[in-house]
Structures are given as structure tokens and as C-alpha cells.
Write a protein that holds these residues in place. Structure first.
Motif, PDB file in Angstrom:
ATOM      1  N   PHE A 263       1.011  -1.064   0.020  1.00  0.00           N
ATOM      2  CA  PHE A 263      -0.087   0.029  -0.111  1.00  0.00           C
ATOM      3  C   PHE A 263       1.022   1.168  -0.039  1.00  0.00           C
ATOM      4  CE2 PHE A 263      -3.499   2.612   2.461  1.00  0.00           C
ATOM      5  CZ  PHE A 263      -4.084   2.498   1.089  1.00  0.00           C
ATOM      6  N   ASP A 264       1.340   1.529  -1.008  1.00  0.00           N
ATOM      7  CA  ASP A 264       2.739   2.534  -1.403  1.00  0.00           C
ATOM      8  C   ASP A 264       1.791   4.051  -1.034  1.00  0.00           C
ATOM      9  OD1 ASP A 264       1.188   3.142  -3.548  1.00  0.00           O
ATOM     10  OD2 ASP A 264       2.659   2.173  -5.123  1.00  0.00           O
ATOM     11  N   LYS A 265       2.625   5.039  -1.214  1.00  0.00           N
ATOM     12  CA  LYS A 265       2.304   6.392  -0.842  1.00  0.00           C
ATOM     13  C   LYS A 265       1.085   6.926  -1.938  1.00  0.00           C
ATOM     14  CE  LYS A 265       5.050   9.548   0.869  1.00  0.00           C
ATOM     15  NZ  LYS A 265       5.855  10.554   1.042  1.00  0.00           N
ATOM     16  N   LYS A 266       1.228   6.429  -3.113  1.00  0.00           N
ATOM     17  CA  LYS A 266       0.099   6.727  -4.258  1.00  0.00           C
ATOM     18  C   LYS A 266      -1.123   6.350  -3.615  1.00  0.00           C
ATOM     19  CE  LYS A 266      -1.353   5.488  -8.813  1.00  0.00           C
ATOM     20  NZ  LYS A 266      -1.372   4.628 -10.031  1.00  0.00           N
ATOM     21  N   TYR A 267      -1.313   5.027  -3.383  1.00  0.00           N
ATOM     22  CA  TYR A 267      -2.405   4.538  -2.843  1.00  0.00           C
ATOM     23  C   TYR A 267      -2.898   4.879  -1.484  1.00  0.00           C
ATOM     24  CZ  TYR A 267      -2.412   1.814  -7.097  1.00  0.00           C
ATOM     25  OH  TYR A 267      -2.108   1.519  -8.478  1.00  0.00           O
ATOM     26  N   SER A 268      -1.792   5.150  -0.773  1.00  0.00           N
ATOM     27  CA  SER A 268      -2.339   5.496   0.673  1.00  0.00           C
ATOM     28  C   SER A 268      -2.986   6.978   0.744  1.00  0.00           C
ATOM     29  CB  SER A 268      -0.948   5.607   1.472  1.00  0.00           C
ATOM     30  OG  SER A 268      -0.676   4.471   1.695  1.00  0.00           O
ATOM     31  N   LYS A 269      -2.322   7.820  -0.168  1.00  0.00           N
ATOM     32  CA  LYS A 269      -2.860   9.065  -0.432  1.00  0.00           C
ATOM     33  C   LYS A 269      -4.237   9.088  -1.233  1.00  0.00           C
ATOM     34  CE  LYS A 269       0.880  12.271  -0.279  1.00  0.00           C
ATOM     35  NZ  LYS A 269       1.557  13.429  -0.773  1.00  0.00           N
ATOM     36  N   LEU A 270      -4.468   8.245  -2.124  1.00  0.00           N
ATOM     37  CA  LEU A 270      -5.530   8.170  -3.021  1.00  0.00           C
ATOM     38  C   LEU A 270      -6.786   7.837  -2.301  1.00  0.00           C
ATOM     39  CD1 LEU A 270      -6.582   8.698  -6.006  1.00  0.00           C
ATOM     40  CD2 LEU A 270      -5.934   6.500  -6.370  1.00  0.00           C
ATOM     41  N   PHE A 271      -6.586   6.413  -1.327  1.00  0.00           N
ATOM     42  CA  PHE A 271      -7.916   5.957  -0.860  1.00  0.00           C
ATOM     43  C   PHE A 271      -8.185   6.648   0.488  1.00  0.00           C
ATOM     44  CE2 PHE A 271      -6.801   2.593  -3.818  1.00  0.00           C
ATOM     45  CZ  PHE A 271      -8.201   1.935  -3.843  1.00  0.00           C
ATOM     46  N   ASP A 272      -9.451   6.921   0.687  1.00  0.00           N
ATOM     47  CA  ASP A 272      -9.702   7.521   1.868  1.00  0.00           C
ATOM     48  C   ASP A 272      -9.243   7.021   3.237  1.00  0.00           C
ATOM     49  OD1 ASP A 272     -10.940   9.634   0.316  1.00  0.00           O
ATOM     50  OD2 ASP A 272     -12.846   8.258   0.081  1.00  0.00           O
ATOM     51  N   GLY A 273      -9.390   5.559   3.233  1.00  0.00           N
ATOM     52  CA  GLY A 273      -9.182   4.841   4.398  1.00  0.00           C
ATOM     53  C   GLY A 273      -8.869   3.332   4.105  1.00  0.00           C
ATOM     54  N   VAL A 274      -9.041   2.593   5.019  1.00  0.00           N
ATOM     55  CA  VAL A 274      -9.151   0.984   4.905  1.00  0.00           C
ATOM     56  C   VAL A 274     -10.079   0.664   5.898  1.00  0.00           C
ATOM     57  CG1 VAL A 274      -6.479   1.007   4.656  1.00  0.00           C
ATOM     58  CG2 VAL A 274      -7.413   1.116   6.848  1.00  0.00           C
ATOM     59  N   ARG A 275     -10.507  -0.736   5.847  1.00  0.00           N
ATOM     60  CA  ARG A 275     -11.571  -1.543   6.316  1.00  0.00           C
ATOM     61  C   ARG A 275     -10.930  -2.603   7.070  1.00  0.00           C
ATOM     62  NH1 ARG A 275     -15.630  -5.609   5.378  1.00  0.00           N
ATOM     63  NH2 ARG A 275     -15.292  -5.811   3.039  1.00  0.00           N
ATOM     64  N   HIS A 276     -11.286  -2.761   8.350  1.00  0.00           N
ATOM     65  CA  HIS A 276     -10.770  -3.903   9.131  1.00  0.00           C
ATOM     66  C   HIS A 276     -12.025  -5.130   9.231  1.00  0.00           C
ATOM     67  CE1 HIS A 276     -10.811  -5.873  13.244  1.00  0.00           C
ATOM     68  NE2 HIS A 276      -9.726  -6.142  12.802  1.00  0.00           N
ATOM     69  N   ASP A 277     -11.547  -6.163   8.947  1.00  0.00           N
ATOM     70  CA  ASP A 277     -12.336  -7.140   8.744  1.00  0.00           C
ATOM     71  C   ASP A 277     -12.328  -8.551   9.812  1.00  0.00           C
ATOM     72  OD1 ASP A 277     -15.237  -8.020   7.627  1.00  0.00           O
ATOM     73  OD2 ASP A 277     -13.939  -9.510   6.689  1.00  0.00           O
ATOM     74  N   SER A 278     -10.938  -8.495  10.074  1.00  0.00           N
ATOM     75  CA  SER A 278     -10.475  -9.802  10.836  1.00  0.00           C
ATOM     76  C   SER A 278      -9.194  -9.441  11.825  1.00  0.00           C
ATOM     77  CB  SER A 278     -10.199 -11.050   9.903  1.00  0.00           C
ATOM     78  OG  SER A 278      -8.942 -10.562   9.128  1.00  0.00           O
ATOM     79  N   GLY A 279      -8.901 -10.169  12.723  1.00  0.00           N
ATOM     80  CA  GLY A 279      -7.719  -9.956  13.759  1.00  0.00           C
ATOM     81  C   GLY A 279      -8.184  -8.905  14.729  1.00  0.00           C
ATOM     82  N   ASP A 280      -7.329  -8.700  15.782  1.00  0.00           N
ATOM     83  CA  ASP A 280      -7.313  -7.797  16.786  1.00  0.00           C
ATOM     84  C   ASP A 280      -7.517  -6.027  16.479  1.00  0.00           C
ATOM     85  OD1 ASP A 280      -6.187  -5.775  18.998  1.00  0.00           O
ATOM     86  OD2 ASP A 280      -6.762  -7.460  19.850  1.00  0.00           O
ATOM     87  N   PRO A 281      -8.617  -5.694  16.567  1.00  0.00           N
ATOM     88  CA  PRO A 281      -8.905  -4.269  16.149  1.00  0.00           C
ATOM     89  C   PRO A 281      -8.029  -3.217  16.575  1.00  0.00           C
ATOM     90  CG  PRO A 281     -10.520  -4.763  17.303  1.00  0.00           C
ATOM     91  CD  PRO A 281      -9.821  -5.859  17.326  1.00  0.00           C
ATOM     92  N   ILE A 282      -7.527  -3.379  17.643  1.00  0.00           N
ATOM     93  CA  ILE A 282      -6.529  -2.360  18.290  1.00  0.00           C
ATOM     94  C   ILE A 282      -5.191  -2.633  17.638  1.00  0.00           C
ATOM     95  CG2 ILE A 282      -5.474  -1.502  20.458  1.00  0.00           C
ATOM     96  CD1 ILE A 282      -8.345  -0.993  20.155  1.00  0.00           C
ATOM     97  N   GLU A 283      -4.785  -3.778  17.427  1.00  0.00           N
ATOM     98  CA  GLU A 283      -3.497  -4.198  16.520  1.00  0.00           C
ATOM     99  C   GLU A 283      -3.383  -3.728  15.189  1.00  0.00           C
ATOM    100  OE1 GLU A 283      -2.298  -8.035  16.962  1.00  0.00           O
ATOM    101  OE2 GLU A 283      -2.324  -8.315  19.096  1.00  0.00           O
TER     102      GLU A 283
END
Length: 391
Positions: A263-283
Motif C-alpha cells: 500500500f504505497d504512498k500513491k494509494y495511501s494518499k488516493l484511498f480515503d482509508g481502510v476497512r478492518h474485517d479480521s484480527g485484533d482491531p487495536i493491533e
């Protein structure tokens, strides 16, 4: 027993339509298979497959109405007019769905062109769930009790000051409960309730539908292009179709760690954010914040959409950690639409095989941040782990 069916062709999660739109543009000849997984080991009564067959056959009668098409054109301008015309002419083809039963176990598989079969998953799960409760003669809480329970939940979320999305189509108790929950959320949602992923109920609420893409988008790309570049090309193709719209990226198809490496700088800037769907949410939140800081991006300018089996206690814990560090919203599914005094079902329908254009059939893999959520054959999972360097 009264035959159960959906009231609208839009009674589906929004990301199914956004992915269908993209598949038509990019992969019109690709074929896929989906399979039902009974995670909860639910016992299905005799004759269940026949009931499901009747309900599936009834879906062929659904068609996009003029009002529904106008709604999509208004609220979703990034969907091409040609796609809306296609959807107006689309109907479910029940021959794409195979249903059988041995004892108390059912088998449900879907096969066909990806651009057509992509809409089956969510309605099939909703039908299985509703028919399960009806055929077992299980009695839910009454309407008033469900309203009160939903009101109490959204009141608590309002006090927390968080943004809440309703994500509960696939494992809902029934259409009627889903309708009741959305009506209650609309009435008492205040500033917290920002909408639903169900396009039909979003239209009823006169709001835009919410969602982007699902694991199958990345799983297909891995089969088409290889595990190592699946995340990168999936994001590239998504931006080809949508530019900066629908900018929430799903991170855990091949583990979050692998995703953020790509998830490089281009996509990190372009996408508004990310979705969490598994694993520890705080981690997960810690990883996301660290990633944006590493990229020189203010985490407070980005959002995490949490969507993994949430309830108030989990949300409160996440809010306490993320407050003033990063924006957040919460997609709540079963806890809204199937909290009716009965055990909720635990099941999924997942992409199992793909046949990209001019390529043979091959199994697909999902490597979740929770190992018990991995899907695919042991051989394909082992291959994916070897290629990606996952121990």
C-alpha cells in the motif's frame, strides 16, 4: 409454508453492484464458482433444500424498476449509464445455483460468468437464514422488543459520538426484521446512523448506499495475476474504474502485513482509508496509524471502517484507543439485524474457483488475519503462504 423471497433486486450489499460494474468493464469473460460454508454446523431440517430451491427460483422475477434506476443514477454518479441499462435488463438465473441436501447438511454452489453470478452471494445467505428460522419454527422477539433493543443500541452509539453503518443483510433474521431495524435507526439514529450497505433500504431511507469492494475482488486478481501482485493490481484496477470514488480499501485478503507492504504512498494518499474485517482491531489500528505516519500522511486525515462482529463493548474499546488518533466508523451487521432472542447463524458463501479468460479453472485463497477464517484448499493455502513468505 409461505415461499420466502426478496422484495427488490436492490436488496443486496452495495459492494456487489460496484464490483459487478467493474467486472463488466475489466473481466467480462471471467467465470467463477462460489460455495456455501456452514461454519456454525447448523442442522437443517428435512426438505430445507426444496424450500430454498423455490425461493431461489422466485428471485428470477425481480427486475430493476425505473424508480430504482433513477435512485442509482442520482446517488451513484460513478456508475456508468451503460451499467444501469445493463442492470435494468438483468435478472437472476436460478440455473446458476445448485442446491442439494444429505441428512441435515445442505450444499449450495454457484457457477457462471462472474459479471452475472456476483449478485447471488448476499441474497442466498439472506434466504438461507430466513428459511432456517421459519422451517425450524423458531420464535423471535416481537416487533416492539426489537425496536426497543435497536433504539437502545443506537442511543448508546449516539452518546459515544461515533458513525454507525448497518451492514447486516447477509445474516439477517428476516427481511421484516431488517426493515424494522432500519426504520428504528432512521428514526432514532441522530448524528450516529449514517446509512446502510443494503441498497434497497438505502433507497427507502433516501440516502446513498455505502460500501466499496470485497475479498473476492482481491482473490480473483491473485488467480489472474499472482499472489505477489494481487493487492497492487486490485487497487490499480479499482482506481481505473472509480478514480478517487469508493475509496475504502480492504486490507486482509492476504494478511494485513502483506497489504501494507504494498500500500504505497500513491494509494495511501488516493484511498480515503481502510476497512478492518479480521484480527485484533487495536493491533490493526496501531498498524494503520504507523503506516500513515511512515508515509508522511496525517492519520487524522484518514478513516478506518471497522466491521468485524461488532457490538457496543467492542466499539467502545476501539473508540477509547483511536480517539484523536485517526477517524473511524463502524459497520455493524448481525448485532443489528439478527439480535432477536435466537442464536445467530454463522455461515459464509465464498468464492472458491475462478476461470479467467483463456485460463483453466483454479482454486482461490483468502489468508485472513484470523487463521480460522482462511479459505481455499490446503494445497493452495500452502502455495500462497510460500509465495508471500508467510510462515
Amino acid at each position: 409454508m409461505e415461499n420466502t423471497f426478496l422484495k427488490s433486486i436492490l436488496d443486496n450489499d452495495f459492494y456487489k453492484f460496484t464490483m459487478q460494474h467493474a467486472v463488466i468493464k475489466l473481466f467480462p469473460k471471467a467465470k467463477v464458482r462460489y460455495g456455501f460454508i456452514n461454519r456454525g454446523k447448523h442442522v437443517f431440517p428435512e426438505g430445507f433444500a426444496d424450500l430454498l430451491r423455490k425461493s431461489v427460483d422466485a428471485l428470477s422475477e425481480l427486475h430493476l424498476t425505473k424508480e430504482e434506476k433513477s435512485y442509482l443514477a442520482h446517488y451513484c454518479p460513478y456508475l456508468d449509464p451503460t451499467y444501469l441499462d445493463f442492470l435494468q435488463g438483468y435478472s437472476f438465473d436460478p440455473s446458476e445455483v445448485e442446491i442439494s441436501q444429505e441428512g441435515s447438511e445442505i450444499s449450495v454452489t454457484v457457477e457462471g460468468y462472474w459479471y452475472r453470478t456476483i449478485l447471488w452471494e448476499v441474497p442466498l445467505m439472506a434466504l438461507i437464514s430466513e428459511l432456517f428460522y421459519k422451517s425450524n419454527h423458531l420464535i423471535r422477539l416481537n416487533d416492539e422488543a426489537i425496536k426497543e433493543l435497536t433504539k437502545e443500541k443506537i442511543d448508546n452509539y449516539n452518546k459515544l459520538g461515533v458513525s454507525i453503518l448497518e451492514f447486516g443483510t447477509r445474516r439477517r433474521h428476516s427481511y421484516d426484521v431488517h426493515d424494522l431495524v432500519n426504520e428504528t435507526l432512521r428514526t432514532y439514529g441522530g448524528n450516529s446512523f449514517i446509512g446502510t450497505s443494503n441498497v434497497h433500504f438505502a433507497m427507502v431511507n433516501n440516502r446513498r448506499p455505502l460500501g466499496t469492494h470485497a475479498h473476492e475482488w482481491f482473490m480473483f486478481h491473485a488467480a489472474q495475476y499472482g499472489f505477489q501482485v494481487a493487492n497492487f493490481i486490485s487497487l490499480e484496477n479499482w482506481t481505473k474504474v472509480y478514480g478517487g470514488d469508493l475509496g475504502i480499501a480492504l486490507t486482509d485478503t492476504y494478511t494485513t502485513e502483506i497489504f501494507f507492504n504494498q500500500f504505497d504512498k500513491k494509494y495511501s494518499k488516493l484511498f480515503d482509508g481502510v476497512r478492518h474485517d479480521s484480527g485484533d482491531p487495536i493491533e490493526f489500528a496501531q498498524k494503520v496509524i504507523a503506516h500513515y505516519n511512515k508515509m508522511g500522511i496525517d492519520p487524522k486525515s484518514k478513516v478506518i471502517v471497522f466491521s468485524d462482529s461488532l457490538n457496543y463493548d467492542k466499539v467502545k474499546k476501539i473508540v477509547d484507543f483511536c480517539q484523536d488518533k485517526i477517524k473511524m466508523s463502524f459497520g455493524i451487521g448481525t448485532n443489528f439485524t439478527n439480535d432477536v432472542g435466537l442464536p445467530a447463524m454463522n455461515m459464509v458463501i465464498k468464492l472458491t474457483d475462478t476461470k479467467p479468460d483463456n485460463v483453466h479453472w483454479q482454486g482461490v485463497v483468502k489468508l485472513s488475519d484470523e487463521k480460522n477464517k482462511n479459505t481455499g484448499t490446503p494445497e493452495m493455502i500452502a502455495l500462497a503462504k510460500e509465495v508471500l513468505g508467510i510462515k
